[in-house]
Design a protein around this motif. Sequence first.
Motif, short mmCIF file in Angstrom:
data_model
loop_
_atom_site.label_atom_id
_atom_site.label_comp_id
_atom_site.label_asym_id
_atom_site.label_seq_id
_atom_site.Cartn_x
_atom_site.Cartn_y
_atom_site.Cartn_z
N ASN A 72 0.60 -1.09 0.74
CA ASN A 72 -0.03 0.29 0.29
C ASN A 72 1.05 1.01 0.07
O ASN A 72 0.83 2.14 -1.04
CB ASN A 72 -0.89 0.11 1.44
CG ASN A 72 -2.08 -0.13 1.28
OD1 ASN A 72 -2.74 0.17 -0.54
ND2 ASN A 72 -2.65 -1.11 2.12
N LEU A 131 -14.02 3.02 0.39
CA LEU A 131 -13.67 4.30 -1.40
C LEU A 131 -12.38 3.13 -1.96
O LEU A 131 -12.75 2.38 -3.19
CB LEU A 131 -12.72 4.95 -0.93
CG LEU A 131 -13.30 6.54 -0.85
CD1 LEU A 131 -12.32 7.15 -0.02
CD2 LEU A 131 -14.35 6.77 -1.71
N ALA A 132 -12.11 1.82 -0.91
CA ALA A 132 -11.43 0.92 -1.66
C ALA A 132 -11.99 -0.20 -2.79
O ALA A 132 -11.37 -0.64 -3.93
CB ALA A 132 -10.49 -0.31 -0.87
N VAL A 162 -12.29 1.74 -6.19
CA VAL A 162 -10.26 1.52 -6.77
C VAL A 162 -10.79 0.74 -8.00
O VAL A 162 -9.76 1.07 -8.78
CB VAL A 162 -9.52 2.00 -5.51
CG1 VAL A 162 -7.89 2.16 -6.74
CG2 VAL A 162 -9.21 2.89 -4.54
N THR A 164 -4.56 5.21 3.47
CA THR A 164 -5.37 4.87 5.05
C THR A 164 -5.21 3.16 4.90
O THR A 164 -5.32 2.74 5.91
CB THR A 164 -7.03 4.66 4.80
OG1 THR A 164 -7.38 4.57 3.58
CG2 THR A 164 -7.01 6.62 4.31
N GLY A 165 -5.04 2.46 3.77
CA GLY A 165 -4.62 0.96 3.98
C GLY A 165 -3.49 1.24 5.15
O GLY A 165 -3.41 -0.06 5.89
N TYR A 167 -5.80 7.55 -1.25
CA TYR A 167 -6.69 8.01 -0.01
C TYR A 167 -6.41 6.67 0.31
O TYR A 167 -5.69 6.12 1.36
CB TYR A 167 -7.39 8.51 0.09
CG TYR A 167 -8.90 8.34 1.25
CD1 TYR A 167 -8.08 8.90 1.86
CD2 TYR A 167 -9.26 7.46 1.54
CE1 TYR A 167 -8.97 9.20 3.66
CE2 TYR A 167 -10.53 7.01 2.92
CZ TYR A 167 -10.33 8.00 4.23
OH TYR A 167 -10.22 8.02 4.70
N VAL A 168 -7.37 5.59 -0.43
CA VAL A 168 -6.89 4.36 -0.02
C VAL A 168 -5.21 3.44 -0.15
O VAL A 168 -5.72 3.08 1.19
CB VAL A 168 -7.79 3.39 -1.49
CG1 VAL A 168 -7.73 1.49 -0.46
CG2 VAL A 168 -8.90 3.85 -1.60
N SER A 169 -4.82 3.74 -0.85
CA SER A 169 -3.41 3.42 -0.01
C SER A 169 -2.70 3.82 1.53
O SER A 169 -2.05 2.80 1.44
CB SER A 169 -2.34 3.77 -1.17
OG SER A 169 -2.47 3.10 -1.94
N HIS A 221 -12.21 3.84 4.28
CA HIS A 221 -10.73 3.11 2.98
C HIS A 221 -12.19 1.80 2.30
O HIS A 221 -11.38 1.83 1.05
CB HIS A 221 -9.91 2.97 4.33
CG HIS A 221 -9.17 1.36 3.97
ND1 HIS A 221 -8.11 1.72 2.64
CD2 HIS A 221 -8.79 0.26 3.71
CE1 HIS A 221 -7.15 0.41 2.83
NE2 HIS A 221 -8.06 -0.19 2.67
N TRP A 229 -7.20 6.76 -4.89
CA TRP A 229 -6.67 5.61 -4.68
C TRP A 229 -5.70 5.97 -3.97
O TRP A 229 -5.04 5.03 -3.19
CB TRP A 229 -6.27 5.78 -6.36
CG TRP A 229 -5.09 3.86 -6.56
CD1 TRP A 229 -4.62 3.00 -5.54
CD2 TRP A 229 -5.00 3.70 -8.24
NE1 TRP A 229 -4.06 2.36 -6.00
CE2 TRP A 229 -4.28 2.52 -7.38
CE3 TRP A 229 -5.11 4.28 -9.16
CZ2 TRP A 229 -2.97 2.01 -8.58
CZ3 TRP A 229 -4.22 3.51 -9.97
CH2 TRP A 229 -3.17 2.49 -9.96
#
Length: 134
Positions: free
Chosen positions: A14, A86-87, A90, A126-127, A122-124, A83, A120
């Motif tokens: 991530n 939104l994931a 993505v 927050t992962g 944000y997801v990375s 997360h 994408w």
Amino acid sequence: MTVHDLPAVNATLNALSGILLAIGYVLVRARRLAQHKACMIAAFATSTVFLVCYVVYHAQVGSVRFTRQGIVRPIYFTILVTHVALAALVLPLALLALSRGLARRYAKHVQIARWTFPIWLYVSVTGVLVYVLL
């Protein structure tokens, strides 16, 4: 390597994906399009490897309970819910942006990439945060 090593691997993937996305953004702004393309393909590949590792881990271990208490608990669940939501967006967004870019449909690529990039990223990020907070 065991299945219990996968959360750290996933956090690393991530983080790497987020770094590649940020570099790709800087490259496209600098009109270094070949490098941007390579960076974004690498970010997609990294995210794909993450997804495979994530599914393998959770197929073996199941869900992991968050046991911490206090102010960190609502912070964690806020990050986790946004997360996860939104994931789910993505993958189709990234596939669409990637396919349009590779097909040289640049106007359409830019339209979707404007939405895909921040989601994408944000997801990375927050992962990684979910991993650290667990």
